[in-house]
Design an enzyme around this catalytic site. Structure first.
Site, short mmCIF file in Angstrom:
data_model
loop_
_atom_site.label_atom_id
_atom_site.label_comp_id
_atom_site.label_asym_id
_atom_site.label_seq_id
_atom_site.Cartn_x
_atom_site.Cartn_y
_atom_site.Cartn_z
CG MET A 195 -3.02 6.35 11.47
SD MET A 195 -4.13 4.95 11.52
CE MET A 195 -3.57 4.12 12.98
CG ASP B 73 -0.29 -0.30 2.47
OD1 ASP B 73 0.75 0.33 2.71
OD2 ASP B 73 -0.78 -1.15 3.26
CE LYS C 140 -7.45 6.68 2.63
NZ LYS C 140 -6.64 7.09 3.76
N1 SAH Z 1 2.15 -0.40 11.33
C1 SAH Z 1 2.70 0.94 11.23
C2 SAH Z 1 1.67 2.02 11.51
C3 SAH Z 1 0.56 2.08 10.51
S1 SAH Z 1 -0.57 3.36 10.88
C4 SAH Z 1 3.92 1.07 12.15
O1 SAH Z 1 4.18 0.19 12.95
O2 SAH Z 1 4.63 2.06 12.02
C5 SAH Z 1 -0.01 4.64 9.83
C6 SAH Z 1 0.59 5.78 10.64
O3 SAH Z 1 1.91 5.45 11.01
C7 SAH Z 1 0.73 7.07 9.88
O4 SAH Z 1 -0.48 7.79 9.89
C8 SAH Z 1 1.81 7.77 10.68
O5 SAH Z 1 1.28 8.34 11.85
C9 SAH Z 1 2.70 6.63 11.08
N2 SAH Z 1 3.83 6.46 10.16
C10 SAH Z 1 4.14 5.40 9.41
N3 SAH Z 1 5.28 5.59 8.72
C11 SAH Z 1 5.71 6.83 9.04
C12 SAH Z 1 6.83 7.61 8.66
N4 SAH Z 1 7.73 7.16 7.80
N5 SAH Z 1 6.96 8.85 9.19
C13 SAH Z 1 6.06 9.31 10.06
N6 SAH Z 1 4.98 8.62 10.45
C14 SAH Z 1 4.80 7.39 9.96
#
Ligand code: SAH
Length: 476
Positions: free
Chosen positions: A387, A252, A274
């Site tokens: 998020m 995704d 999306k």
């Molecule tokens: N499973 C993922 C989280 C998925 S939810 C994890 O463990 O990181 C998606 C959210 O993760 C985004 O809205 C943001 O808040 C955060 N996120 C994921 N990658 C990111 C990145 N490279 N920089 C900043 N925030 C990030």
């Protein structure tokens, strides 16, 4: 890609090298090793070229370069120290439609020569397109020391069985698995120690087994792989290994190009993020897709940003798999909070500032934040909000309305660990406004708590460099 890498079959084909020095000798050596019919045009033959005479035959022409010299040539090489001679060759080549390589002059080349690690029939060609010959040499040296000479033997051995196995195991997926077990199993081990006879015997055993199994598709499997927040260097070895053996990959928006590039080239790619109308493929449909593909005998790679079990809905996906009896593996990844923290110089815990850390989601359900403010607003605690970008104002206001000090340090990290990472620090009171002004976009993570103040201290090096270079202290 700046250039198209190809391997040219010059066996028995005419090629021309103009020049007499070391560079001409190096090109001639490679051409002769590849079986080409080489003509050297130069008034005399240098020391290195003469040495080649001991092992190979080639034609030497001492008269001035003429257009006829190019007749029947596949490619030609301009290695003369004399620019006028090189230009003459380029002109003749252009007139005759023959590709030319000009030594140390990438701009005038139709093709360049890579650095080569030779484990014939295995060849590794390395090129930086002329931008960094030093890097090319370093990489070549690294491969020379890490790729055992026996890999050539392995490739040759595999080649000798290729047609037989193709006929016996027509199913592509099954055939690939066959080769994998051969290349990473005892057959290869025996070859590495020069026990060719034993390797042949083991190979016959493998073939017998394959014949017994018939042409049923093999059992499929799902790999739920956490890829970390974006920097491919943060992948685990296990993630990389499974990425290299997948038949199909589901990914995704959170999965960056750098990571996708490490997935096996031939794997089918399915985007499940999306779409243009802003609707994601529903979770249930993704689950069904995983099951369907695994049942076709495929190795299905489901890539997840960060860690699959941290706000990744990994739990839901494996629930569907286990209900349907599909085998799976879950591979942890560096979650965004951990990656963003270290890449922005904000420790999540610290003796003087935070004894604990909480990960929460700022995702609103039916337009409402569903947060337990009491548990979030605790002294000496860091709160990380995933998020939370679109509800940033509601989150920071909620903290203050529920008793948090408006001056509590807070930060937002956009594109954490990736090339375009931006970090903005402020307070609960100011952060939402600062974020809007800076135009911060998703993915972004919010960190709240005293630890945020440590960023300046820990980024002393960046600050110092900025100072030295007299650059304004902007975000980043
Ligand atoms: N499973 C993922 C989280 C998925 S939810 C994890 O463990 O990181 C998606 C959210 O993760 C985004 O809205 C943001 O808040 C955060 N996120 C994921 N990658 C990111 C990145 N490279 N920089 C900043 N925030 C990030």
């Amino acid at each position: 890609m700046e250039h198209l890498p190809i391997f040219l079959n010059v066996k028995g084909r005419r090629t021309l090298v103009v020049g007499s020095g070391v560079t001409a000798a190096r090109k001639a050596d490679l051409l002769l090793r590849a079986g080409s019919d080489v003509t050297i045009v130069s008034p005399e033959i240098g020391e290195e070229l003469s040495q080649l005479r001991a092992s190979y035959e080639f034609t030497h022409k001492s008269s001035a370069l003429a257009a006829e010299d190019l007749q029947g040539c596949l490619v030609v090489f301009a290695c003369s120290g004399d620019d006028a001679v090189n230009q003459r060759l380029c002109k003749f080549a252009a007139d005759a439609g023959i590709m030319v390589n000009v030594a140390d002059n990438t701009e005038n080349c139709d093709f360049t020569m890579p650095a080569v690690v030779d484990r014939t029939p295995l060849l590794i060609a390395i090129s930086t397109g002329g931008s960094s010959p030093l890097l090319t040499r370093m990489l070549k040296a690294r491969f020379e020391t890490t790729i055992p000479a026996a890999y050539g033997r392995l490739a040759e051995f595999a080649g000798s069985y290729r047609d037989r196995i193709k006929a016996m195991v027509p199913d592509l997926t099954r055939r690939r698995r066959f080769w994998e077990s051969m290349i990473s199993g005892p057959v290869a081990e025996h070859l590495f120690s020069s026990q060719v006879e034993e390797a042949d015997l083991l190979m016959e055993n493998l073939l017998d087994e394959a014949a017994k199994e018939g042409d049923q598709p093999p059992d499929g499997e799902v790999y739920l792989v956490g890829t970390g927040p974006g920097d491919p260097d943060l992948l685990t070895f296990r993630a990389l290994r499974l990425m290299q053996q997948a038949d199909v990959v589901l990914y995704d928006r959170l999965i960056g190009e750098g990571i996708l590039n490490l997935v096996r080239r031939d794997a089918e790619r399915i985007y499940v993020g999306k779409l243009t109308n802003d609707h994601s493929v529903p979770q249930e449909e993704i689950g069904n897709m995983l099951i369907r593909l695994a049942r076709q005998g495929k190795r299905v790679l489901r890539l997840k940003g960060g860690d699959p079990f941290v706000f990744g809905r990994g739990g839901e996906e494996i629930e569907a798999l286990s209900e349907n009896g599909v085998t799976f593996q879950v591979i942890p990844g560096v979650t965004a909070a951990v990656g963003c923290a270290s890449y922005s110089g904000i420790p999540l815990t610290h003796r003087d500032h935070a004894q604990g850390c909480m990960f929460v989601t700022g995702h609103e359900k039916d337009g409402k934040l569903n947060l337990n403010w009491k548990s979030l607003i605790q002294p000496r605690q860091t709160v990380v909000v995933y998020m939370g970008l679109s509800s940033m104002a509601a989150i920071t206001k909620g903290f203050i309305a529920n008793g948090a000090d408006p001056a509590t340090p807070a930060a937002v990290i956009e594109n954490g660990t990736r090339a375009g990472q931006r970090v903005i620090t402020g307070t609960l009171e100011s952060l939402s406004e600062q974020t809007a002004v800076a135009g911060i976009k998703s993915p972004a993570l919010i960190i709240i708590g005293g630890v945020v103040t440590l960023r300046d201290k820990l980024s002393w090096f960046a600050n110092k460099t900025r100072e030295q270079r007299n650059i304004a202290n902007g975000p980043g």
